[in-house]
Write a protein that holds these residues in place. Sequence first.
Motif, short mmCIF file in Angstrom:
data_model
loop_
_atom_site.label_atom_id
_atom_site.label_comp_id
_atom_site.label_asym_id
_atom_site.label_seq_id
_atom_site.Cartn_x
_atom_site.Cartn_y
_atom_site.Cartn_z
N MET A 23 0.85 -1.20 0.00
CA MET A 23 0.00 0.00 0.00
C MET A 23 0.88 1.24 0.00
O MET A 23 1.86 1.32 0.74
CB MET A 23 -0.89 0.00 1.25
N ALA A 54 -9.05 10.44 -0.87
CA ALA A 54 -9.80 9.99 0.30
C ALA A 54 -11.29 10.25 0.21
O ALA A 54 -12.07 9.67 0.94
CB ALA A 54 -9.25 10.69 1.55
N ALA A 84 -13.83 7.26 -0.07
CA ALA A 84 -13.75 6.41 1.12
C ALA A 84 -14.36 7.09 2.31
O ALA A 84 -15.05 6.46 3.13
CB ALA A 84 -12.29 6.04 1.41
N VAL A 130 0.15 1.99 9.60
CA VAL A 130 -0.53 3.03 8.82
C VAL A 130 0.36 4.23 8.54
O VAL A 130 -0.11 5.24 8.00
CB VAL A 130 -1.82 3.50 9.53
N GLU A 142 -6.55 7.94 4.04
CA GLU A 142 -7.02 6.73 3.36
C GLU A 142 -6.32 5.49 3.89
O GLU A 142 -6.88 4.39 3.92
CB GLU A 142 -6.86 6.84 1.84
N GLY A 143 -5.06 5.63 4.34
CA GLY A 143 -4.35 4.50 4.92
C GLY A 143 -4.96 4.09 6.25
O GLY A 143 -5.13 2.89 6.53
N SER A 161 -8.39 2.43 5.74
CA SER A 161 -8.36 1.14 5.06
C SER A 161 -8.55 -0.03 6.03
O SER A 161 -8.94 -1.12 5.62
CB SER A 161 -7.05 0.97 4.30
N VAL A 162 -8.26 0.20 7.34
CA VAL A 162 -8.42 -0.88 8.31
C VAL A 162 -9.79 -0.81 9.01
O VAL A 162 -10.04 -1.53 9.96
CB VAL A 162 -7.29 -0.86 9.36
N LYS A 163 -10.65 0.10 8.52
CA LYS A 163 -12.03 0.24 9.03
C LYS A 163 -12.08 0.44 10.55
O LYS A 163 -12.74 -0.31 11.28
CB LYS A 163 -12.87 -0.98 8.64
#
Length: 294
Positions: free
Chosen positions: A1, A14, A17, A78, A87-88, A91-93
């Motif tokens: 990533m 971003a 997302a 991250v 966004e990083g 990405s792990v919600k």
Amino acid sequence: MRFFSSPRALAPLAGAALTLFAAAHPAVADGDLSGAQRIVSIGGDVTEIVYDLGEQDRLVARDTTSSFPEAATDLPDVGYMRALAPEGVLSVKPDGILTIEGSGPPQALDVLARAGVPVATIPNGFTRDAVVAKIEAVGKALGVPEKAAPLAEKAGKSLDDAIAEARAIDRDTRVLFILSMQGGRIMGAGSDTAAAGILELAGLTNAITGMTGYKQLSDEAVIAAAPDVVLMIDRGAGHVVDPEELFSNAALSQTPAGREHRLVRMDGLFLLGFGPRTAEAVRDLSSRLAADGL
């Protein structure tokens, strides 16, 4: 990533997302992560405390500085704490972000907050009381103050003992903390830094006065500082300044530390983290210098 550090570069990437994430995660009161079960921890000291509280199962990611305990390095990274990319992180919600004061950039944290992710910011500081307060703040943010209270008390007692032991040694040792030597220029630590804080706890004298923060030092300033020993972070293989190269510096070679080639290296998070292991760091630093007659 791939991660980006420029806020302008982040915005268009971003956007989509953030819209989706905000819809799925309504905003929660700032600082309240008591119900969060997917937490991103930003700051090595904060991450250490989460593990010491036994709340590590709630972590889904961490930042690059979170290298202890070793189990933390199994979590997704991250990015660096001061160059976060929204966004990083998203990405792990996550349903919560636990971050040490000074993380950022501020624009990135603002974007995350607007996405509906609660952010708990833990105050930083470089004193005995700051360590205790940090532990209590993490416990409160996670909704487990009953776990934090004994840990904070233990850390405070250990620090009191370590400080007393270090200061009981009759010494007037001047220490020059060097953060880096890019291009042969020495970047040292003035007041209001973690380096200055750990030196004070250990009963040592910061050789640099009249300066705040980390700044490049002139040759004249290095010579006038007259350090007895140089303290540096051990950055691991491939990133370590060779002692011969270090003490061949024209200014440093004219100091007591340079003439005697006195150098101490310690792990950065251990030395400067101001977390649960700070009492150990004080003892380690003090004993290393005492063993060298300082």
